[in-house]
Motif scaffolding. Structure first.
Motif, PDB file in Angstrom:
ATOM      1  N   ASN A 150       0.851  -1.188   0.000  1.00  0.00           N
ATOM      2  CA  ASN A 150       0.000   0.000   0.000  1.00  0.00           C
ATOM      3  C   ASN A 150       0.890   1.243   0.000  1.00  0.00           C
ATOM      4  OD1 ASN A 150       0.962   0.371   2.548  1.00  0.00           O
ATOM      5  ND2 ASN A 150      -0.949  -0.170   3.597  1.00  0.00           N
ATOM      6  N   SER A 151       0.259   2.411   0.074  1.00  0.00           N
ATOM      7  CA  SER A 151       1.036   3.647  -0.081  1.00  0.00           C
ATOM      8  C   SER A 151       2.016   3.861   1.072  1.00  0.00           C
ATOM      9  CB  SER A 151       0.077   4.837  -0.188  1.00  0.00           C
ATOM     10  OG  SER A 151      -0.811   4.832   0.918  1.00  0.00           O
ATOM     11  N   LYS A 152       1.752   3.206   2.231  1.00  0.00           N
ATOM     12  CA  LYS A 152       2.666   3.354   3.353  1.00  0.00           C
ATOM     13  C   LYS A 152       3.824   2.363   3.307  1.00  0.00           C
ATOM     14  CE  LYS A 152      -0.483   3.058   6.515  1.00  0.00           C
ATOM     15  NZ  LYS A 152      -1.138   2.969   7.849  1.00  0.00           N
ATOM     16  N   GLY A 153       3.742   1.428   2.401  1.00  0.00           N
ATOM     17  CA  GLY A 153       4.827   0.467   2.268  1.00  0.00           C
ATOM     18  C   GLY A 153       4.566  -0.864   2.960  1.00  0.00           C
ATOM     19  N   ASP A 154       3.341  -1.056   3.495  1.00  0.00           N
ATOM     20  CA  ASP A 154       3.004  -2.353   4.096  1.00  0.00           C
ATOM     21  C   ASP A 154       2.641  -3.347   2.989  1.00  0.00           C
ATOM     22  OD1 ASP A 154       3.121  -1.057   6.597  1.00  0.00           O
ATOM     23  OD2 ASP A 154       1.056  -0.351   6.306  1.00  0.00           O
ATOM     24  N   ILE A 155       3.005  -4.583   3.212  1.00  0.00           N
ATOM     25  CA  ILE A 155       2.693  -5.614   2.214  1.00  0.00           C
ATOM     26  C   ILE A 155       1.206  -5.938   2.239  1.00  0.00           C
ATOM     27  CG2 ILE A 155       3.082  -8.004   1.540  1.00  0.00           C
ATOM     28  CD1 ILE A 155       5.928  -7.688   2.697  1.00  0.00           C
ATOM     29  N   VAL A 156       0.584  -5.874   1.096  1.00  0.00           N
ATOM     30  CA  VAL A 156      -0.847  -6.093   0.984  1.00  0.00           C
ATOM     31  C   VAL A 156      -1.152  -7.488   0.449  1.00  0.00           C
ATOM     32  CG1 VAL A 156      -2.919  -5.391  -0.248  1.00  0.00           C
ATOM     33  CG2 VAL A 156      -1.349  -3.660   0.653  1.00  0.00           C
ATOM     34  N   GLU A 157      -0.383  -7.906  -0.548  1.00  0.00           N
ATOM     35  CA  GLU A 157      -0.720  -9.137  -1.249  1.00  0.00           C
ATOM     36  C   GLU A 157       0.534  -9.785  -1.805  1.00  0.00           C
ATOM     37  OE1 GLU A 157      -2.048  -8.632  -5.113  1.00  0.00           O
ATOM     38  OE2 GLU A 157      -2.972 -10.588  -5.335  1.00  0.00           O
ATOM     39  N   TYR A 158       0.526 -11.107  -1.817  1.00  0.00           N
ATOM     40  CA  TYR A 158       1.557 -11.857  -2.529  1.00  0.00           C
ATOM     41  C   TYR A 158       0.837 -12.766  -3.502  1.00  0.00           C
ATOM     42  CZ  TYR A 158       5.242 -15.283  -3.424  1.00  0.00           C
ATOM     43  OH  TYR A 158       6.152 -16.106  -4.031  1.00  0.00           O
ATOM     44  N   CYS A 159       1.226 -12.764  -4.771  1.00  0.00           N
ATOM     45  CA  CYS A 159       0.510 -13.609  -5.725  1.00  0.00           C
ATOM     46  C   CYS A 159       1.458 -14.278  -6.704  1.00  0.00           C
ATOM     47  CB  CYS A 159      -0.573 -12.825  -6.462  1.00  0.00           C
ATOM     48  SG  CYS A 159       0.035 -11.614  -7.609  1.00  0.00           S
ATOM     49  N   ILE A 160       1.050 -15.441  -7.145  1.00  0.00           N
ATOM     50  CA  ILE A 160       1.799 -16.214  -8.126  1.00  0.00           C
ATOM     51  C   ILE A 160       0.935 -16.380  -9.359  1.00  0.00           C
ATOM     52  CG2 ILE A 160       2.936 -18.418  -8.608  1.00  0.00           C
ATOM     53  CD1 ILE A 160       3.248 -18.780  -5.581  1.00  0.00           C
ATOM     54  N   THR A 161       1.396 -15.861 -10.491  1.00  0.00           N
ATOM     55  CA  THR A 161       0.635 -15.971 -11.730  1.00  0.00           C
ATOM     56  C   THR A 161       1.398 -16.820 -12.726  1.00  0.00           C
ATOM     57  OG1 THR A 161      -0.320 -13.779 -11.378  1.00  0.00           O
ATOM     58  CG2 THR A 161      -0.491 -14.696 -13.575  1.00  0.00           C
ATOM     59  N   ARG A 162       0.695 -17.731 -13.337  1.00  0.00           N
ATOM     60  CA  ARG A 162       1.301 -18.622 -14.310  1.00  0.00           C
ATOM     61  C   ARG A 162       0.699 -18.333 -15.684  1.00  0.00           C
ATOM     62  NH1 ARG A 162       3.576 -22.723 -11.001  1.00  0.00           N
ATOM     63  NH2 ARG A 162       3.714 -24.192 -12.727  1.00  0.00           N
ATOM     64  N   PHE A 163       1.519 -17.759 -16.580  1.00  0.00           N
ATOM     65  CA  PHE A 163       1.060 -17.362 -17.904  1.00  0.00           C
ATOM     66  C   PHE A 163       1.375 -18.443 -18.935  1.00  0.00           C
ATOM     67  CE2 PHE A 163       1.762 -13.374 -15.740  1.00  0.00           C
ATOM     68  CZ  PHE A 163       0.775 -12.538 -16.222  1.00  0.00           C
ATOM     69  N   ARG A 164       0.540 -18.531 -19.953  1.00  0.00           N
ATOM     70  CA  ARG A 164       0.862 -19.378 -21.105  1.00  0.00           C
ATOM     71  C   ARG A 164       2.027 -18.739 -21.851  1.00  0.00           C
ATOM     72  NH1 ARG A 164      -4.145 -21.541 -24.617  1.00  0.00           N
ATOM     73  NH2 ARG A 164      -2.395 -21.761 -26.062  1.00  0.00           N
ATOM     74  N   GLY A 165       3.156 -19.457 -21.916  1.00  0.00           N
ATOM     75  CA  GLY A 165       4.350 -18.911 -22.554  1.00  0.00           C
ATOM     76  C   GLY A 165       4.216 -18.724 -24.045  1.00  0.00           C
ATOM     77  N   ASP A 166       3.291 -19.445 -24.659  1.00  0.00           N
ATOM     78  CA  ASP A 166       3.149 -19.322 -26.109  1.00  0.00           C
ATOM     79  C   ASP A 166       2.287 -18.127 -26.485  1.00  0.00           C
ATOM     80  OD1 ASP A 166       0.872 -20.379 -24.995  1.00  0.00           O
ATOM     81  OD2 ASP A 166       0.373 -21.577 -26.754  1.00  0.00           O
ATOM     82  N   LEU A 167       1.575 -17.564 -25.516  1.00  0.00           N
ATOM     83  CA  LEU A 167       0.623 -16.501 -25.841  1.00  0.00           C
ATOM     84  C   LEU A 167       1.130 -15.105 -25.529  1.00  0.00           C
ATOM     85  CD1 LEU A 167      -2.975 -17.642 -24.884  1.00  0.00           C
ATOM     86  CD2 LEU A 167      -1.876 -17.541 -27.110  1.00  0.00           C
ATOM     87  N   CYS A 168       2.088 -14.996 -24.608  1.00  0.00           N
ATOM     88  CA  CYS A 168       2.362 -13.642 -24.143  1.00  0.00           C
ATOM     89  C   CYS A 168       3.832 -13.274 -24.082  1.00  0.00           C
ATOM     90  CB  CYS A 168       1.736 -13.419 -22.770  1.00  0.00           C
ATOM     91  SG  CYS A 168       2.497 -14.410 -21.499  1.00  0.00           S
ATOM     92  N   SER A 169       4.053 -12.017 -24.233  1.00  0.00           N
ATOM     93  CA  SER A 169       5.317 -11.397 -23.911  1.00  0.00           C
ATOM     94  C   SER A 169       4.982 -10.329 -22.881  1.00  0.00           C
ATOM     95  CB  SER A 169       5.908 -10.798 -25.188  1.00  0.00           C
ATOM     96  OG  SER A 169       6.353  -9.503 -24.970  1.00  0.00           O
ATOM     97  N   ILE A 170       5.681 -10.307 -21.778  1.00  0.00           N
ATOM     98  CA  ILE A 170       5.343  -9.407 -20.685  1.00  0.00           C
ATOM     99  C   ILE A 170       6.316  -8.236 -20.655  1.00  0.00           C
ATOM    100  CG2 ILE A 170       5.125  -9.206 -18.185  1.00  0.00           C
ATOM    101  CD1 ILE A 170       4.167 -11.995 -18.074  1.00  0.00           C
ATOM    102  N   THR A 171       5.784  -7.034 -20.703  1.00  0.00           N
ATOM    103  CA  THR A 171       6.629  -5.850 -20.726  1.00  0.00           C
ATOM    104  C   THR A 171       6.568  -5.109 -19.405  1.00  0.00           C
ATOM    105  OG1 THR A 171       6.310  -5.603 -23.099  1.00  0.00           O
ATOM    106  CG2 THR A 171       7.068  -3.674 -21.895  1.00  0.00           C
TER     107      THR A 171
END
Lengths: 244, 244
Positions: free
Chosen positions: B215-236
DNA sequence: TCCCTTAAGTTGTCTAAACATCTGGACATG
DNA sequence: CATGTCCAGATGTTTAGACAACTTAAGGGA
């Protein structure tokens, strides 16, 4: 052990079993897995099926094989950090490993349409190409192809020889502090040149990072494409401006 | 066409040939490649060898196959942007595609040692887990597992049902604006759950992004793991704070 | 017409066998 | 002792064949 009815392919079951055993520490990093023929006997599967299972573990970066020797459990991934200011040398030193680099080639080409767009120059302008292979603890880690405008960096090919870091060179000789502006991440399997340079088999994916760097005024300084060994690294991006 | 002497494996030569033909537009996106038996006849190679070559093209994201139908040339990759503030929905809309999401599951667990470190809470604290599958143009695109502290977000499980975006929810109900603090990128082959949810074969790599939001104060709000299809995307990734 | 069955075509998995290539050690030779 | 040769064992590649699972279209029966 291996079920023939569940509808799950044998090689998937086996790779799952081995994955679990490695995760649980049954096979320690560096230790050799049973040979293909041994696994073939033990699980009553054809060697070809065993190879499919091991192929998956290779792609996951969990094991690596050496022809004529065997299959071994890989070490855990190197956590490689990138941010606006961090570079290869500092990032590797940070995690207590020893970086190294070798200039493979340097030459000049015409920009053409794609590079002229990336570097924001005319397509007839000249571009210097630098190919650098980087090592961590003597192991090939990534291969970078850098593109810089020849006009803005005259004689860079002469200066780069014997220099360690491209970014220190830009700072000292040209008074430019390059900062990462954007990076894109892709996945692929290695081309044959990747397999040669990074010393990996065809089953180990490569992580492709394409980055644009700008100077403090916002002019584009460099465009580079880096191909990392997917089995060796996890790349961490910090979004707070100063980075670490 | 295929040389048996050069020391280069036949399947590598073939995958190179097909790669080039696709790149040069001989086979257009969506169009079917010759069948395995046809290629087997044409290049005088065993079907098994053909399949090795096609397997490489699959991993490169150049083609995809449908059992019982054939092998088809894939579309080009979706350029997916992330920065401190951009999120899935806005990012996909930006490139003119239609996003969608489905909440697969939500449940509560004890933090344990790893999550307590990631979220900066006690290991006995409760954590809400949200599993979300995201689509682009009706095609499964990525799978996210989010972890949030139960104490900080009471009743979030009740609120999330029917809500589109997790980040809007945090903003409206809890008055928190979550910003991406760091992300790590890894490569792997899909586990069987990935193959089911993302509808890919075992040969398509997945791009794994693990992110921490504050959040804006620097406290951790969320931790997430996302698994993308490697054939579909390029992440910028954009390194300028405001992002786009 | 509608639905079911059937058959042909395609990809997915598995087995069997052969040969190539590489590693490491045993052994003979100088 | 140093070197070269040879061999057993390991992985890498290719072929041949079989069956399973899925898709599609054609044809037949209600």
């Amino acid at each position: 052990m291996i079920s023939r009815e569940g509808g799950i392919a044998c090689y998937q079951q086996l790779s799952g079993i081995l994955h679990k055993q490695i995760e649980e520490g049954e096979f320690r990093p560096g230790k050799q897995l049973p040979t293909e023929t041994e696994l073939s006997r033990r699980y009553k599967l054809n060697r070809h099926t065993i190879r499919q299972a091991i192929g998956r573990l290779q792609s996951e970066g969990l094991v690596y094989t050496i022809k004529g020797k065997g299959t071994f459990v890989a070490n855990s991934k190197i956590s490689y950090k990138v941010s606006r200011k961090t570079r290869f040398t500092t990032s590797v030193l940070d995690v207590g490993l020893s970086p190294d680099a070798r200039l493979l080639d340097s030459y000049e080409i015409s920009a053409g349409s794609e590079l002229s767009r990336k570097l924001n120059i005319k397509s007839s302008d000249k571009v210097v190409v630098l190919e650098i292979l980087r090592f961590v603890n003597k192991i090939p880690f990534c291969h970078t192809t850098s593109f810089l405008s020849s006009d803005r960096f005259p004689d860079i090919q002469a200066h780069i020889k014997g220099s360690f870091s491209l970014y220190e060179l830009l700072k000292k000789h040209y008074g430019i502090e390059a900062m990462r502006a954007s990076s894109s991440f892709e996945v692929s399997l290695p081309e044959s040149s990747d397999m040669d340079m990074l010393q990996i088999s065809s089953k180990v994916p490569v992580l492709i990072v394409k980055s644009t760097s700008k100077n403090s005024k916002g002019d584009i300084v460099e465009y580079c494409i880096t191909r990392f060994r997917g089995d060796l690294c996890s790349i961490t991006v910090n979004f707070n401006g100063e980075g670490r």
